[in-house]
Design an enzyme around this catalytic site. Structure first.
Site, short mmCIF file in Angstrom:
data_model
loop_
_atom_site.label_atom_id
_atom_site.label_comp_id
_atom_site.label_asym_id
_atom_site.label_seq_id
_atom_site.Cartn_x
_atom_site.Cartn_y
_atom_site.Cartn_z
N ARG A 242 77.54 51.54 35.84
CA ARG A 242 76.91 52.70 35.68
C ARG A 242 77.87 53.25 34.62
O ARG A 242 78.83 52.72 34.47
CB ARG A 242 76.71 53.35 36.58
CG ARG A 242 77.80 54.36 37.08
CD ARG A 242 77.69 54.84 37.74
NE ARG A 242 79.16 54.75 38.75
CZ ARG A 242 80.28 55.09 38.82
NH1 ARG A 242 80.19 55.57 37.88
NH2 ARG A 242 81.10 54.83 40.53
N HIS A 246 80.09 58.46 38.12
CA HIS A 246 79.35 58.11 39.67
C HIS A 246 78.12 59.74 39.96
O HIS A 246 77.64 59.30 40.28
CB HIS A 246 80.09 58.29 40.91
CG HIS A 246 79.58 58.28 41.90
ND1 HIS A 246 79.64 57.39 42.92
CD2 HIS A 246 79.91 59.16 43.06
CE1 HIS A 246 78.59 57.77 43.51
NE2 HIS A 246 78.93 59.04 44.18
N TYR A 255 89.90 55.29 37.31
CA TYR A 255 89.87 53.93 38.60
C TYR A 255 89.40 52.36 37.86
O TYR A 255 89.14 51.05 38.00
CB TYR A 255 89.13 53.57 39.84
CG TYR A 255 87.24 54.67 39.50
CD1 TYR A 255 86.23 53.48 39.52
CD2 TYR A 255 87.04 56.11 39.74
CE1 TYR A 255 85.40 54.53 38.84
CE2 TYR A 255 85.56 56.48 39.85
CZ TYR A 255 84.56 55.87 39.35
OH TYR A 255 83.67 56.39 39.09
C1 LIG Z 1 76.38 57.44 54.97
C2 LIG Z 1 77.31 57.88 54.23
N1 LIG Z 1 79.14 57.31 54.07
C3 LIG Z 1 79.32 58.32 52.63
C4 LIG Z 1 79.12 59.25 51.50
C5 LIG Z 1 79.32 59.73 50.46
N2 LIG Z 1 79.32 58.09 49.46
C6 LIG Z 1 78.03 59.44 48.87
S1 LIG Z 1 78.45 57.61 47.47
C7 LIG Z 1 79.44 56.82 47.49
C8 LIG Z 1 79.27 54.95 47.79
C9 LIG Z 1 78.01 54.41 47.20
O1 LIG Z 1 78.66 52.86 46.48
P1 LIG Z 1 77.11 52.11 46.41
O2 LIG Z 1 76.13 52.07 46.86
O3 LIG Z 1 77.32 51.44 45.45
O4 LIG Z 1 76.22 52.90 44.88
P2 LIG Z 1 76.41 53.72 43.26
O5 LIG Z 1 76.58 55.57 43.83
O6 LIG Z 1 77.46 53.09 43.01
O7 LIG Z 1 75.18 53.65 43.58
C10 LIG Z 1 79.58 57.22 48.53
C11 LIG Z 1 79.93 55.93 49.91
C12 LIG Z 1 77.05 59.27 52.20
N3 LIG Z 1 77.06 59.68 50.93
N4 LIG Z 1 76.81 58.66 53.14
#
Ligand SMILES: Cc1ncc(C[n+]2csc(CCOP(=O)(O)OP(=O)(O)O)c2C)c(N)n1
Length: 340
Positions: A242, A246, A255
């Protein structure tokens, strides 16, 4: 066993017809255009928190164009490009990111559900939708997507195992962009490739260069065809990055390094496909400019439509949870009304 990463553009290969290649590029350019506009609108206070996908267009558009419009898309929050390329109107998507109720109701005929914010919850539900189609005698395939971090959730494992056992017509796309917000992939799992896990469910697992639109598109087409023929689900891992934060509330400089970002900027999926098209005389600056003019006009029209949506009624925040407002919604509404 070493897993092969499917890629074409790096090797100078171009196993695609002109029409399909141009459709891929145009849809990716349109998605990037949306992303850039959305970031600006958010900074102007005209959208809520926004999750950009810049850099991941090939992964999302490659999958979308492999689907039929009668197939379903079950996205998470970073999948605006997938939704746009599957036919969701721009003004609906803008309203969604404005948290306007008119953005929660996707138009009839657009086979996509609202983006899932709780990580991995889309996975079992995508499997359910796929099985529902089979019970109803429909031939729809369900495409769902998740990030690398999301694959650590229980829902991911349960959903994939269930899909495998019941041979559900689903394509699981993992957009491995290397980070779960600030947590790098290596701190999240011991496997080199997430697609390796497919073997544990007994389904095919494929790794593609996620910034190579041709590789994603061709592998997604194979996965969709398998699902439609009744041969079950596929786990497709797209290696990508990306390029933006985020969300609009994140500061990636805390980071990751500038050098790392620069390395990936040089692998921008739009530039790579455009370069290959130009080498073959299929694209040039003039065509790019004409496309951008078209996109500018379309966006202005769609933004005006979004701006014209009537102000939502405050009650809408608690409506639509159940057919009729239950005691919990009624109590929530009393509190909201008292605060207003
Ligand atoms: C069940 C849950 N736990 C925690 C979160 C908080 N959270 C939002 S995005 C994220 C990270 C997700 O990373 P990834 O799956 O790699 O997707 P990306 O954002 O990189 O597309 C987290 C932990 C959430 N939205 N839902």
């Amino acid at each position: 066993m070493k897993l092969k990463v499917v890629s074409y553009l790096d090797k100078g290969e171009f196993p695609l017809g002109e029409e399909e290649a141009l459709a891929l590029y145009r849809a990716m350019r349109r998605a990037r255009f949306f992303d850039e506009k959305a970031l600006t609108l958010q900074r102007q206070g005209r959208l809520g928190v926004y999750a950009p996908f810049m850099g991941q267009e090939a992964a999302q558009v490659g999958l979308a164009l492999a689907l039929k419009r009668t197939d379903w898309v079950v996205p998470s929050y970073r999948e605006s490009a997938l939704l746009l390329a599957h036919g969701l109107p721009i003004h609906t998507l803008l309203l969604y990111w404005r948290a306007h109720p008119a953005g929660w109701r996707f138009p009839e005929g657009v086979r996509a559900v609202n983006p899932y914010i709780p990580i991995a919850t889309q996975i079992p539900q995508a499997v359910g939708l796929a099985l529902a189609g089979r019970y109803r005698g429909e031939d729809w395939v369900v495409a769902t997507s998740i990030g690398d971090g999301g694959t650590s959730e229980g829902d991911f494992h349960e959903g994939l195992n269930f899909a495998a056992v019941f041979n559900a017509p689903v394509v699981f796309l993992v957009q491995n962009n290397g980070y779960a917000i600030s947590v790098p992939r290596a701190k999240q799992m011991r496997v080199d490739y997430i697609a390796r896990r497919a073997e544990g469910y007994g389904i095919p697992g494929v790794v593609v260069d996620g910034n190579d639109a041709i590789a994603v598109y061709l592998e997604a087409k194979k996965a969709v065809a398998r699902a439609r023929k009744g041969e079950g689900p596929t786990l497709l891992e797209a290696l990508t990055y990306r390029l933006a934060p985020h969300t609009t509330s994140d500061d990636p400089s805390r980071y990751r390094t500038r050098e790392e970002e620069e390395t990936w900027r040089r692998k921008d999926p739009l530039l790579r496909l455009r370069g290959a098209l130009e080498e073959r005389g299929l694209w040039d600056g003039e065509r790019e400019k004409a496309l951008l003019d078209e996109l500018e006009e379309e966006f202005a029209r769609e933004l005006a439509l979004a701006d014209a949506a009537p102000e939502p009624r405050p009650e809408e925040i608690v409506e639509h949870v159940y057919k009729e407002m239950g005691p919990d919604q009624r109590r929530a509404w009393e509190v909201l009304r008292a605060d207003a």
